[in-house]
Motif scaffolding. Sequence first.
Motif, mmCIF file in Angstrom:
data_model
loop_
_atom_site.group_PDB
_atom_site.id
_atom_site.type_symbol
_atom_site.label_atom_id
_atom_site.label_comp_id
_atom_site.label_asym_id
_atom_site.label_seq_id
_atom_site.Cartn_x
_atom_site.Cartn_y
_atom_site.Cartn_z
ATOM 1 N N TYR A 156 1.375 -1.146 -0.167
ATOM 2 C CA TYR A 156 -0.322 -0.188 0.069
ATOM 3 C C TYR A 156 0.816 1.317 0.037
ATOM 4 O O TYR A 156 1.923 1.235 0.198
ATOM 5 C CB TYR A 156 -1.094 -0.135 1.613
ATOM 6 C CG TYR A 156 -2.616 -1.041 1.528
ATOM 7 C CD1 TYR A 156 -3.157 -0.555 0.794
ATOM 8 C CD2 TYR A 156 -1.800 -2.417 1.438
ATOM 9 C CE1 TYR A 156 -4.026 -1.274 0.434
ATOM 10 C CE2 TYR A 156 -2.889 -3.124 1.770
ATOM 11 C CZ TYR A 156 -4.464 -2.539 0.612
ATOM 12 O OH TYR A 156 -5.576 -2.902 0.334
ATOM 13 N N SER A 157 0.147 2.234 -0.278
ATOM 14 C CA SER A 157 0.815 3.613 -0.466
ATOM 15 C C SER A 157 1.181 4.188 1.129
ATOM 16 O O SER A 157 2.422 5.028 0.466
ATOM 17 C CB SER A 157 -0.330 4.547 -1.421
ATOM 18 O OG SER A 157 -0.227 4.054 -2.463
ATOM 19 N N GLY A 158 -0.156 3.829 1.706
ATOM 20 C CA GLY A 158 0.704 4.199 3.333
ATOM 21 C C GLY A 158 -0.394 4.303 3.595
ATOM 22 O O GLY A 158 -1.462 3.794 3.598
ATOM 23 N N PHE A 159 -0.234 4.948 5.049
ATOM 24 C CA PHE A 159 -1.873 5.431 5.661
ATOM 25 C C PHE A 159 -2.433 6.187 6.156
ATOM 26 O O PHE A 159 -1.055 7.207 6.268
ATOM 27 C CB PHE A 159 -0.935 4.309 7.754
ATOM 28 C CG PHE A 159 -1.990 4.596 8.216
ATOM 29 C CD1 PHE A 159 -4.013 4.394 7.900
ATOM 30 C CD2 PHE A 159 -1.857 3.795 9.439
ATOM 31 C CE1 PHE A 159 -4.744 3.866 9.054
ATOM 32 C CE2 PHE A 159 -2.752 4.223 10.616
ATOM 33 C CZ PHE A 159 -4.189 3.593 10.579
ATOM 34 N N MET A 160 -3.791 7.187 5.759
ATOM 35 C CA MET A 160 -4.699 7.800 6.199
ATOM 36 C C MET A 160 -4.911 7.568 7.013
ATOM 37 O O MET A 160 -6.006 7.281 6.694
ATOM 38 C CB MET A 160 -4.969 9.041 4.521
ATOM 39 C CG MET A 160 -5.156 10.374 4.439
ATOM 40 S SD MET A 160 -6.224 10.753 3.438
ATOM 41 C CE MET A 160 -7.509 9.832 2.856
ATOM 42 N N ILE A 161 -4.839 9.126 7.938
ATOM 43 C CA ILE A 161 -5.858 9.310 9.696
ATOM 44 C C ILE A 161 -6.942 10.759 9.428
ATOM 45 O O ILE A 161 -6.392 11.688 9.120
ATOM 46 C CB ILE A 161 -5.353 8.719 10.534
ATOM 47 C CG1 ILE A 161 -4.544 7.403 10.865
ATOM 48 C CG2 ILE A 161 -5.866 8.580 11.823
ATOM 49 C CD1 ILE A 161 -3.719 6.717 11.683
ATOM 50 N N PHE A 199 6.718 15.980 10.032
ATOM 51 C CA PHE A 199 7.817 17.024 8.813
ATOM 52 C C PHE A 199 8.783 17.003 9.095
ATOM 53 O O PHE A 199 9.759 18.023 8.721
ATOM 54 C CB PHE A 199 7.182 18.257 9.217
ATOM 55 C CG PHE A 199 5.222 18.876 8.734
ATOM 56 C CD1 PHE A 199 5.669 19.000 7.475
ATOM 57 C CD2 PHE A 199 4.665 18.742 9.731
ATOM 58 C CE1 PHE A 199 4.611 18.692 6.568
ATOM 59 C CE2 PHE A 199 3.533 19.071 8.771
ATOM 60 C CZ PHE A 199 3.146 18.963 7.847
ATOM 61 N N GLN A 200 9.673 16.904 9.923
ATOM 62 C CA GLN A 200 11.302 16.143 10.408
ATOM 63 C C GLN A 200 12.041 15.112 10.060
ATOM 64 O O GLN A 200 12.301 14.478 9.961
ATOM 65 C CB GLN A 200 11.706 16.600 12.056
ATOM 66 C CG GLN A 200 11.201 17.795 12.464
ATOM 67 C CD GLN A 200 11.016 18.099 14.403
ATOM 68 O OE1 GLN A 200 11.485 16.649 15.097
ATOM 69 N NE2 GLN A 200 11.297 19.490 15.002
ATOM 70 N N GLY A 201 10.585 14.455 9.210
ATOM 71 C CA GLY A 201 11.223 13.069 8.927
ATOM 72 C C GLY A 201 10.817 11.618 9.816
ATOM 73 O O GLY A 201 11.782 10.220 9.325
ATOM 74 N N LYS A 202 10.191 11.744 11.187
ATOM 75 C CA LYS A 202 10.875 10.720 12.076
ATOM 76 C C LYS A 202 10.257 8.966 11.300
ATOM 77 O O LYS A 202 10.568 8.505 12.250
ATOM 78 C CB LYS A 202 10.262 11.112 13.084
ATOM 79 C CG LYS A 202 11.522 12.480 13.819
ATOM 80 C CD LYS A 202 10.624 12.662 15.053
ATOM 81 C CE LYS A 202 12.267 13.953 15.916
ATOM 82 N NZ LYS A 202 11.200 14.179 17.538
ATOM 83 N N ILE A 203 8.775 9.686 10.692
ATOM 84 C CA ILE A 203 7.898 8.413 10.333
ATOM 85 C C ILE A 203 7.640 9.109 9.334
ATOM 86 O O ILE A 203 8.329 9.818 8.130
ATOM 87 C CB ILE A 203 6.663 8.710 11.096
ATOM 88 C CG1 ILE A 203 5.531 9.765 10.942
ATOM 89 C CG2 ILE A 203 6.593 8.037 12.774
ATOM 90 C CD1 ILE A 203 4.591 10.037 11.477
ATOM 91 N N GLU A 204 7.514 7.673 8.302
ATOM 92 C CA GLU A 204 7.984 7.411 6.753
ATOM 93 C C GLU A 204 5.535 6.904 6.026
ATOM 94 O O GLU A 204 5.379 6.532 7.091
ATOM 95 C CB GLU A 204 8.417 6.281 6.328
ATOM 96 C CG GLU A 204 9.879 7.365 6.605
ATOM 97 C CD GLU A 204 10.987 5.967 5.735
ATOM 98 O OE1 GLU A 204 10.156 5.237 5.311
ATOM 99 O OE2 GLU A 204 11.837 6.974 5.352
ATOM 100 N N ASN A 205 5.424 8.026 4.975
ATOM 101 C CA ASN A 205 3.823 7.648 4.547
ATOM 102 C C ASN A 205 2.681 7.140 5.711
ATOM 103 O O ASN A 205 1.788 6.552 5.302
ATOM 104 C CB ASN A 205 4.090 5.447 3.896
ATOM 105 C CG ASN A 205 5.641 5.627 3.319
ATOM 106 O OD1 ASN A 205 6.218 4.759 3.854
ATOM 107 N ND2 ASN A 205 5.612 5.828 2.324
ATOM 108 N N LEU A 206 2.635 8.568 6.367
ATOM 109 C CA LEU A 206 1.456 8.604 6.852
ATOM 110 C C LEU A 206 1.121 10.309 6.896
ATOM 111 O O LEU A 206 1.706 10.991 6.618
ATOM 112 C CB LEU A 206 2.082 8.182 8.722
ATOM 113 C CG LEU A 206 0.583 8.386 9.754
ATOM 114 C CD1 LEU A 206 0.372 7.210 9.545
ATOM 115 C CD2 LEU A 206 1.822 8.469 11.301
ATOM 116 N N PHE A 207 -0.027 9.961 7.154
ATOM 117 C CA PHE A 207 -0.767 10.757 6.356
ATOM 118 C C PHE A 207 -1.838 11.556 7.331
ATOM 119 O O PHE A 207 -3.275 10.929 7.359
ATOM 120 C CB PHE A 207 -1.470 11.223 5.255
ATOM 121 C CG PHE A 207 -1.856 12.638 4.323
ATOM 122 C CD1 PHE A 207 -2.358 13.657 4.917
ATOM 123 C CD2 PHE A 207 -1.077 12.352 2.723
ATOM 124 C CE1 PHE A 207 -2.396 14.983 4.482
ATOM 125 C CE2 PHE A 207 -1.498 13.966 2.701
ATOM 126 C CZ PHE A 207 -2.121 15.230 3.105
#
Length: 439
Positions: free
Chosen positions: A245-250, A282-290
Amino acid sequence: MNIQIKPKEATAIINSLIGGVVPKIGVQHIAVGRSEEVDAFIKALDDAKNGHSIMKFWIGDFGSGKSFILHLLNTVALKQKFVVANTDFTPDNRLYSNDGKAVILYSAIINNLAIQTKPEGGALPTLLQRWIETVITQTASENNIPLTEIRDEKYLSLIQSNILKTVNELSDVGAFDFGTAIMKYYEGFITGNEDLRKNALKWLKGEYKTKTEARQDLGMREIINDLNYYDMLKNFCKLFVSIGYSGFMINLDEAINLYKIQNTATREKNYEKILTMYNDCFQGKIENLFFNIAGTKDFLENERRGLFSYNALKTRLQSNKFETLEIRDFAQPVIKLTPLNHNEIYVLLKNLQEIFDYNYKITSPINDEDITNFMEEIFNKPGASEFLTPREVTRDFLNILNLLRQNPNLDKNSLFKDIEIEDERVDMDLSYLDSIQEL
Protein backbone atom coordinates in the motif's frame (compact mmCIF):
# COMPACT_ATOMS: atom_id res chain seq x y z
CA MET A 1 -28.31 11.61 -16.85
CA ASN A 2 -24.89 13.25 -17.04
CA ILE A 3 -23.57 11.76 -13.79
CA GLN A 4 -22.34 8.17 -13.96
CA ILE A 5 -23.23 6.77 -10.56
CA LYS A 6 -23.92 3.39 -8.97
CA PRO A 7 -27.37 2.79 -7.40
CA LYS A 8 -25.79 2.18 -3.98
CA GLU A 9 -23.94 5.50 -4.17
CA ALA A 10 -27.09 7.38 -5.20
CA THR A 11 -29.06 5.98 -2.26
CA ALA A 12 -26.24 6.74 0.17
CA ILE A 13 -25.98 10.34 -1.05
CA ILE A 14 -29.71 11.07 -0.81
CA ASN A 15 -30.29 9.35 2.54
CA SER A 16 -27.18 10.82 4.18
CA LEU A 17 -27.73 14.41 3.06
CA ILE A 18 -31.37 14.35 4.12
CA GLY A 19 -30.12 13.11 7.48
CA GLY A 20 -27.69 16.02 7.70
CA VAL A 21 -24.53 13.92 7.43
CA VAL A 22 -21.92 13.29 4.74
CA PRO A 23 -22.29 10.05 2.75
CA LYS A 24 -19.49 7.55 3.17
CA ILE A 25 -19.49 6.68 -0.51
CA GLY A 26 -20.16 8.58 -3.73
CA VAL A 27 -19.08 12.03 -2.53
CA GLN A 28 -17.06 12.57 -5.71
CA HIS A 29 -20.38 12.91 -7.58
CA ILE A 30 -21.38 16.00 -5.58
CA ALA A 31 -17.98 17.64 -5.22
CA VAL A 32 -18.02 21.20 -6.48
CA GLY A 33 -15.76 24.17 -5.83
CA ARG A 34 -12.92 22.25 -4.18
CA SER A 35 -10.70 21.46 -7.16
CA GLU A 36 -7.72 23.50 -5.95
CA GLU A 37 -7.82 21.88 -2.51
CA VAL A 38 -8.03 18.42 -4.05
CA ASP A 39 -5.18 19.12 -6.47
CA ALA A 40 -2.95 20.22 -3.58
CA PHE A 41 -3.99 17.15 -1.62
CA ILE A 42 -3.04 14.85 -4.50
CA LYS A 43 0.40 16.45 -4.55
CA ALA A 44 0.71 15.84 -0.80
CA LEU A 45 -0.37 12.22 -1.33
CA ASP A 46 2.47 11.82 -3.82
CA ASP A 47 4.87 13.09 -1.15
CA ALA A 48 3.50 10.55 1.32
CA LYS A 49 3.89 7.78 -1.25
CA ASN A 50 7.54 8.76 -1.58
CA GLY A 51 8.22 8.30 2.11
CA HIS A 52 7.29 11.66 3.61
CA SER A 53 4.62 12.14 6.27
CA ILE A 54 2.07 14.95 6.25
CA MET A 55 -0.33 16.67 8.64
CA LYS A 56 -3.09 18.93 7.30
CA PHE A 57 -5.63 20.99 9.20
CA TRP A 58 -8.95 21.68 7.44
CA ILE A 59 -10.57 24.70 9.03
CA GLY A 60 -14.07 26.07 8.45
CA ASP A 61 -17.31 27.13 10.11
CA PHE A 62 -20.03 24.67 11.07
CA GLY A 63 -21.63 23.22 7.94
CA SER A 64 -18.94 24.68 5.67
CA GLY A 65 -17.90 21.30 4.30
CA LYS A 66 -15.11 20.04 6.58
CA SER A 67 -16.56 16.55 6.91
CA PHE A 68 -17.40 16.55 3.22
CA ILE A 69 -13.84 17.40 2.19
CA LEU A 70 -12.48 14.60 4.40
CA HIS A 71 -14.79 12.08 2.74
CA LEU A 72 -13.78 13.42 -0.66
CA LEU A 73 -10.12 13.03 0.27
CA ASN A 74 -10.89 9.44 1.30
CA THR A 75 -12.15 8.66 -2.18
CA VAL A 76 -9.00 10.10 -3.73
CA ALA A 77 -6.66 8.35 -1.27
CA LEU A 78 -8.33 4.95 -1.67
CA LYS A 79 -7.84 5.18 -5.44
CA GLN A 80 -4.17 6.00 -4.78
CA LYS A 81 -3.95 2.73 -2.79
CA PHE A 82 -3.77 4.22 0.69
CA VAL A 83 -5.25 2.53 3.73
CA VAL A 84 -7.67 5.09 5.18
CA ALA A 85 -9.31 5.46 8.59
CA ASN A 86 -11.91 8.01 9.71
CA THR A 87 -13.19 8.87 13.12
CA ASP A 88 -14.50 11.84 15.08
CA PHE A 89 -13.21 13.36 18.28
CA THR A 90 -15.91 13.10 20.96
CA PRO A 91 -16.12 13.88 24.67
CA ASP A 92 -15.16 10.22 25.23
CA ASN A 93 -12.02 10.08 23.10
CA ARG A 94 -8.97 12.24 22.55
CA LEU A 95 -5.29 12.13 21.62
CA TYR A 96 -3.98 12.23 25.19
CA SER A 97 -5.51 10.87 28.37
CA ASN A 98 -4.71 8.70 31.36
CA ASP A 99 -8.19 7.20 31.73
CA GLY A 100 -8.57 5.21 28.50
CA LYS A 101 -9.95 7.96 26.24
CA ALA A 102 -6.92 7.94 23.95
CA VAL A 103 -7.07 4.20 23.37
CA ILE A 104 -10.79 4.57 22.58
CA LEU A 105 -9.78 6.90 19.75
CA TYR A 106 -7.20 4.34 18.61
CA SER A 107 -9.82 1.55 18.62
CA ALA A 108 -12.15 3.67 16.49
CA ILE A 109 -9.35 4.28 13.98
CA ILE A 110 -8.50 0.58 13.68
CA ASN A 111 -12.15 -0.50 13.48
CA ASN A 112 -12.69 1.97 10.64
CA LEU A 113 -9.75 0.90 8.47
CA ALA A 114 -10.79 1.04 4.82
CA ILE A 115 -9.25 -0.04 1.52
CA GLN A 116 -10.59 0.31 -2.00
CA THR A 117 -12.33 -3.08 -1.90
CA LYS A 118 -13.78 -2.31 1.56
CA PRO A 119 -14.41 1.45 1.48
CA GLU A 120 -16.88 1.42 4.36
CA GLY A 121 -14.36 0.14 6.91
CA GLY A 122 -13.72 -3.11 8.76
CA ALA A 123 -10.70 -3.97 6.62
CA LEU A 124 -8.31 -5.10 9.39
CA PRO A 125 -8.80 -8.89 8.91
CA THR A 126 -8.33 -8.51 5.14
CA LEU A 127 -5.15 -6.48 5.62
CA LEU A 128 -3.72 -8.95 8.15
CA GLN A 129 -4.45 -11.87 5.85
CA ARG A 130 -2.74 -10.14 2.91
CA TRP A 131 0.33 -9.40 5.01
CA ILE A 132 0.46 -12.94 6.39
CA GLU A 133 0.20 -14.29 2.84
CA THR A 134 3.34 -12.36 1.90
CA VAL A 135 5.16 -13.88 4.88
CA ILE A 136 3.91 -17.36 4.00
CA THR A 137 5.09 -17.02 0.40
CA GLN A 138 8.47 -15.73 1.53
CA THR A 139 8.83 -18.57 4.07
CA ALA A 140 7.95 -21.21 1.50
CA SER A 141 10.52 -19.77 -0.92
CA GLU A 142 13.30 -19.53 1.66
CA ASN A 143 12.77 -23.11 2.90
CA ASN A 144 11.96 -24.79 -0.43
CA ILE A 145 8.52 -25.80 0.79
CA PRO A 146 5.78 -26.10 -1.86
CA LEU A 147 3.03 -23.46 -1.56
CA THR A 148 0.53 -26.31 -1.53
CA GLU A 149 2.04 -27.58 1.74
CA ILE A 150 3.25 -24.47 3.59
CA ARG A 151 -0.12 -23.93 5.34
CA ASP A 152 0.03 -27.35 6.94
CA GLU A 153 -0.08 -27.17 10.73
CA LYS A 154 3.36 -28.77 10.99
CA TYR A 155 4.87 -25.56 9.58
CA LEU A 156 2.96 -23.35 12.04
CA SER A 157 5.96 -22.59 14.27
CA LEU A 158 8.10 -21.74 11.23
CA ILE A 159 5.49 -19.27 9.94
CA GLN A 160 5.06 -17.76 13.42
CA SER A 161 8.80 -17.29 13.75
CA ASN A 162 8.96 -15.48 10.43
CA ILE A 163 5.95 -13.31 11.30
CA LEU A 164 7.69 -12.14 14.47
CA LYS A 165 10.99 -11.67 12.67
CA THR A 166 9.40 -9.63 9.90
CA VAL A 167 7.49 -7.37 12.31
CA ASN A 168 10.66 -6.80 14.33
CA GLU A 169 12.37 -5.63 11.15
CA LEU A 170 9.52 -3.19 10.49
CA SER A 171 9.56 -1.45 13.85
CA ASP A 172 11.53 -0.90 17.04
CA VAL A 173 8.78 0.22 19.43
CA GLY A 174 6.26 -2.37 20.61
CA ALA A 175 7.15 -4.67 17.74
CA PHE A 176 7.38 -7.85 19.82
CA ASP A 177 3.86 -7.57 21.24
CA PHE A 178 2.49 -6.35 17.91
CA GLY A 179 4.09 -9.31 16.13
CA THR A 180 2.94 -11.76 18.79
CA ALA A 181 -0.67 -10.69 18.32
CA ILE A 182 -0.41 -11.21 14.55
CA MET A 183 1.24 -14.56 15.22
CA LYS A 184 -1.69 -15.59 17.44
CA TYR A 185 -4.11 -14.43 14.75
CA TYR A 186 -2.44 -16.73 12.24
CA GLU A 187 -2.36 -19.62 14.69
CA GLY A 188 -6.10 -19.26 15.27
CA PHE A 189 -6.70 -19.07 11.54
CA ILE A 190 -4.60 -22.12 10.63
CA THR A 191 -5.82 -24.30 13.51
CA GLY A 192 -9.46 -23.32 13.21
CA ASN A 193 -9.46 -21.75 16.68
CA GLU A 194 -11.92 -18.93 16.11
CA ASP A 195 -11.68 -17.67 19.71
CA LEU A 196 -7.91 -17.27 19.42
CA ARG A 197 -8.27 -15.38 16.14
CA LYS A 198 -10.93 -13.07 17.60
CA ASN A 199 -8.86 -12.44 20.73
CA ALA A 200 -5.84 -11.52 18.61
CA LEU A 201 -7.99 -9.04 16.68
CA LYS A 202 -9.29 -7.71 19.99
CA TRP A 203 -5.74 -7.07 21.15
CA LEU A 204 -4.75 -5.34 17.90
CA LYS A 205 -7.84 -3.13 18.13
CA GLY A 206 -6.88 -2.02 21.64
CA GLU A 207 -10.01 -3.52 23.19
CA TYR A 208 -8.38 -5.30 26.13
CA LYS A 209 -8.89 -3.32 29.32
CA THR A 210 -6.48 -5.21 31.57
CA LYS A 211 -3.19 -7.05 31.16
CA THR A 212 -4.62 -9.93 33.19
CA GLU A 213 -7.35 -10.53 30.62
CA ALA A 214 -4.85 -10.43 27.73
CA ARG A 215 -2.56 -12.86 29.54
CA GLN A 216 -5.42 -15.31 30.15
CA ASP A 217 -6.64 -15.20 26.54
CA LEU A 218 -3.38 -14.85 24.62
CA GLY A 219 -0.49 -15.33 27.04
CA MET A 220 0.54 -11.71 26.35
CA ARG A 221 1.80 -9.45 29.11
CA GLU A 222 1.16 -6.07 27.50
CA ILE A 223 -1.88 -4.34 26.01
CA ILE A 224 -2.39 -1.27 23.83
CA ASN A 225 -3.06 1.71 26.07
CA ASP A 226 -3.10 5.50 26.23
CA LEU A 227 0.67 5.66 26.26
CA ASN A 228 1.64 3.32 23.40
CA TYR A 229 -1.28 3.56 20.93
CA TYR A 230 0.55 6.07 18.70
CA ASP A 231 3.47 3.65 18.33
CA MET A 232 0.99 0.97 17.26
CA LEU A 233 -0.45 3.28 14.60
CA LYS A 234 3.06 3.77 13.24
CA ASN A 235 3.57 -0.02 13.29
CA PHE A 236 0.40 -0.50 11.29
CA CYS A 237 1.56 2.11 8.79
CA LYS A 238 4.82 0.23 8.21
CA LEU A 239 2.89 -3.03 7.94
CA PHE A 240 0.56 -1.63 5.28
CA VAL A 241 3.44 -0.25 3.24
CA SER A 242 5.24 -3.59 3.43
CA ILE A 243 2.19 -5.25 1.84
CA GLY A 244 2.33 -2.81 -1.04
CA TYR A 245 0.00 0.00 0.00
CA SER A 246 1.05 3.61 -0.60
CA GLY A 247 0.65 4.64 3.03
CA PHE A 248 -1.79 5.15 5.89
CA MET A 249 -4.14 8.16 6.04
CA ILE A 250 -5.94 8.99 9.29
CA ASN A 251 -8.79 11.53 9.28
CA LEU A 252 -9.83 13.07 12.60
CA ASP A 253 -12.99 15.19 12.44
CA GLU A 254 -14.83 17.32 15.03
CA ALA A 255 -11.61 18.63 16.60
CA ILE A 256 -13.75 21.24 18.36
CA ASN A 257 -14.15 18.55 21.03
CA LEU A 258 -10.50 19.09 21.99
CA TYR A 259 -11.24 22.81 22.28
CA LYS A 260 -14.13 21.92 24.60
CA ILE A 261 -11.92 20.11 27.14
CA GLN A 262 -12.43 22.17 30.26
CA ASN A 263 -9.30 21.25 32.18
CA THR A 264 -6.48 23.46 30.89
CA ALA A 265 -3.69 20.97 31.63
CA THR A 266 -5.53 18.13 29.87
CA ARG A 267 -6.32 20.29 26.87
CA GLU A 268 -2.69 21.37 26.58
CA LYS A 269 -1.54 17.74 26.79
CA ASN A 270 -3.73 16.99 23.78
CA TYR A 271 -2.24 19.93 21.89
CA GLU A 272 1.20 18.71 22.90
CA LYS A 273 0.33 15.35 21.31
CA ILE A 274 -0.64 17.15 18.10
CA LEU A 275 2.71 18.94 18.22
CA THR A 276 4.52 15.61 18.62
CA MET A 277 2.70 14.13 15.64
CA TYR A 278 3.28 17.30 13.60
CA ASN A 279 7.02 17.29 14.35
CA ASP A 280 7.28 13.56 13.60
CA CYS A 281 5.69 14.16 10.20
CA PHE A 282 7.66 17.18 9.09
CA GLN A 283 11.00 16.22 10.63
CA GLY A 284 11.05 12.88 8.82
CA LYS A 285 10.76 10.69 11.93
CA ILE A 286 7.99 8.61 10.35
CA GLU A 287 7.20 7.66 6.77
CA ASN A 288 4.08 7.26 4.62
CA LEU A 289 1.68 8.56 7.30
CA PHE A 290 -0.89 11.27 6.52
CA PHE A 291 -2.99 12.98 9.20
CA ASN A 292 -5.99 15.19 8.39
CA ILE A 293 -7.57 17.10 11.28
CA ALA A 294 -10.79 19.07 10.74
CA GLY A 295 -12.01 21.80 13.07
CA THR A 296 -13.49 25.26 13.34
CA LYS A 297 -11.70 28.59 13.27
CA ASP A 298 -12.04 28.77 17.06
CA PHE A 299 -10.34 25.40 17.45
CA LEU A 300 -7.38 26.79 15.51
CA GLU A 301 -7.13 30.48 16.35
CA ASN A 302 -8.71 31.08 19.76
CA GLU A 303 -5.77 32.12 21.92
CA ARG A 304 -7.36 31.01 25.18
CA ARG A 305 -8.54 27.52 24.24
CA GLY A 306 -7.52 26.81 20.64
CA LEU A 307 -4.32 25.53 19.09
CA PHE A 308 -3.01 29.09 19.09
CA SER A 309 -3.08 29.00 22.90
CA TYR A 310 -0.13 26.59 22.60
CA ASN A 311 2.66 28.80 21.31
CA ALA A 312 4.70 26.05 19.66
CA LEU A 313 1.67 25.19 17.49
CA LYS A 314 0.77 28.82 16.84
CA THR A 315 4.19 29.51 15.34
CA ARG A 316 3.85 26.45 13.08
CA LEU A 317 0.24 26.90 11.99
CA GLN A 318 -0.09 30.61 11.29
CA SER A 319 -1.24 31.29 7.75
CA ASN A 320 1.07 32.50 5.02
CA LYS A 321 1.07 36.26 5.62
CA PHE A 322 1.03 36.91 1.86
CA GLU A 323 -2.13 34.86 1.32
CA THR A 324 -5.40 36.62 0.40
CA LEU A 325 -8.90 35.45 -0.49
CA GLU A 326 -7.90 35.63 -4.15
CA ILE A 327 -4.35 34.29 -3.79
CA ARG A 328 -4.40 31.03 -1.85
CA ASP A 329 -1.56 28.85 -0.57
CA PHE A 330 -2.78 25.26 -0.48
CA ALA A 331 0.67 23.84 0.27
CA GLN A 332 0.70 25.11 3.85
CA PRO A 333 -0.42 22.84 6.75
CA VAL A 334 -3.63 24.80 7.39
CA ILE A 335 -6.27 24.90 4.65
CA LYS A 336 -9.14 27.29 5.34
CA LEU A 337 -12.32 26.28 3.56
CA THR A 338 -14.04 29.25 1.98
CA PRO A 339 -17.83 29.13 1.44
CA LEU A 340 -19.16 27.86 -1.88
CA ASN A 341 -20.31 30.69 -4.13
CA HIS A 342 -23.80 30.80 -5.62
CA ASN A 343 -22.72 29.34 -8.95
CA GLU A 344 -21.15 26.37 -7.17
CA ILE A 345 -24.28 25.89 -5.04
CA TYR A 346 -26.36 25.89 -8.23
CA VAL A 347 -24.20 23.17 -9.79
CA LEU A 348 -24.43 21.16 -6.57
CA LEU A 349 -28.23 21.34 -6.48
CA LYS A 350 -28.46 20.47 -10.17
CA ASN A 351 -26.31 17.38 -9.57
CA LEU A 352 -28.39 16.42 -6.54
CA GLN A 353 -31.59 16.64 -8.54
CA GLU A 354 -30.16 14.27 -11.15
CA ILE A 355 -29.06 11.83 -8.46
CA PHE A 356 -32.44 12.11 -6.71
CA ASP A 357 -34.33 11.36 -9.93
CA TYR A 358 -32.02 8.43 -10.70
CA ASN A 359 -32.41 7.02 -7.19
CA TYR A 360 -36.22 7.09 -7.28
CA LYS A 361 -36.53 6.46 -11.02
CA ILE A 362 -38.65 9.57 -11.54
CA THR A 363 -38.54 12.94 -13.26
CA SER A 364 -39.02 15.54 -10.54
CA PRO A 365 -41.04 18.66 -11.39
CA ILE A 366 -38.05 20.94 -10.82
CA ASN A 367 -36.34 22.68 -13.72
CA ASP A 368 -33.31 24.95 -13.88
CA GLU A 369 -35.43 28.05 -13.29
CA ASP A 370 -36.96 26.43 -10.20
CA ILE A 371 -33.49 25.80 -8.76
CA THR A 372 -32.69 29.48 -9.30
CA ASN A 373 -35.97 30.48 -7.60
CA PHE A 374 -35.23 28.14 -4.67
CA MET A 375 -31.82 29.73 -4.23
CA GLU A 376 -33.22 33.26 -4.39
CA GLU A 377 -35.78 32.40 -1.72
CA ILE A 378 -33.39 30.69 0.67
CA PHE A 379 -30.50 33.13 0.34
CA ASN A 380 -32.78 36.13 0.85
CA LYS A 381 -34.33 34.78 4.06
CA PRO A 382 -33.62 36.61 7.36
CA GLY A 383 -30.50 35.13 8.93
CA ALA A 384 -29.26 33.50 5.71
CA SER A 385 -26.03 35.47 5.55
CA GLU A 386 -25.17 34.54 9.14
CA PHE A 387 -26.45 31.00 9.59
CA LEU A 388 -27.06 29.40 6.19
CA THR A 389 -24.68 26.55 5.33
CA PRO A 390 -24.36 24.19 2.33
CA ARG A 391 -25.61 21.40 4.58
CA GLU A 392 -28.86 23.23 5.31
CA VAL A 393 -29.33 24.27 1.67
CA THR A 394 -28.93 20.72 0.35
CA ARG A 395 -31.11 19.23 3.07
CA ASP A 396 -33.95 21.71 2.43
CA PHE A 397 -33.69 21.15 -1.31
CA LEU A 398 -33.87 17.36 -0.98
CA ASN A 399 -36.70 17.58 1.55
CA ILE A 400 -38.71 19.61 -0.97
CA LEU A 401 -37.94 17.09 -3.72
CA ASN A 402 -39.16 14.33 -1.41
CA LEU A 403 -42.41 16.13 -0.65
CA LEU A 404 -43.05 16.76 -4.35
CA ARG A 405 -42.27 13.12 -5.15
CA GLN A 406 -44.85 11.90 -2.64
CA ASN A 407 -47.37 14.71 -3.11
CA PRO A 408 -47.41 15.71 -6.80
CA ASN A 409 -50.18 18.29 -6.29
CA LEU A 410 -48.13 20.46 -3.90
CA ASP A 411 -47.14 23.95 -5.08
CA LYS A 412 -43.34 24.02 -5.23
CA ASN A 413 -43.18 27.81 -5.04
CA SER A 414 -45.15 27.77 -1.80
CA LEU A 415 -42.69 25.26 -0.39
CA PHE A 416 -39.83 27.55 -1.36
CA LYS A 417 -41.48 30.45 0.49
CA ASP A 418 -42.02 28.34 3.64
CA ILE A 419 -38.29 27.78 4.18
CA GLU A 420 -36.98 29.06 7.50
CA ILE A 421 -33.32 29.62 8.43
CA GLU A 422 -32.11 28.24 11.75
CA ASP A 423 -28.78 28.43 13.53
CA GLU A 424 -27.33 24.91 13.28
CA ARG A 425 -24.69 25.57 15.89
CA VAL A 426 -26.90 24.33 18.73
CA ASP A 427 -24.27 21.88 19.94
CA MET A 428 -21.63 24.52 20.43
CA ASP A 429 -22.02 27.37 22.92
CA LEU A 430 -18.65 29.07 22.68
CA SER A 431 -19.69 32.08 24.71
CA TYR A 432 -20.59 29.80 27.58
CA LEU A 433 -17.33 27.88 27.30
CA ASP A 434 -15.30 31.07 27.30
CA SER A 435 -17.08 32.39 30.36
CA ILE A 436 -16.75 29.38 32.66
CA GLN A 437 -13.97 29.13 35.19
CA GLU A 438 -11.05 27.02 33.98
CA LEU A 439 -10.57 23.96 36.17
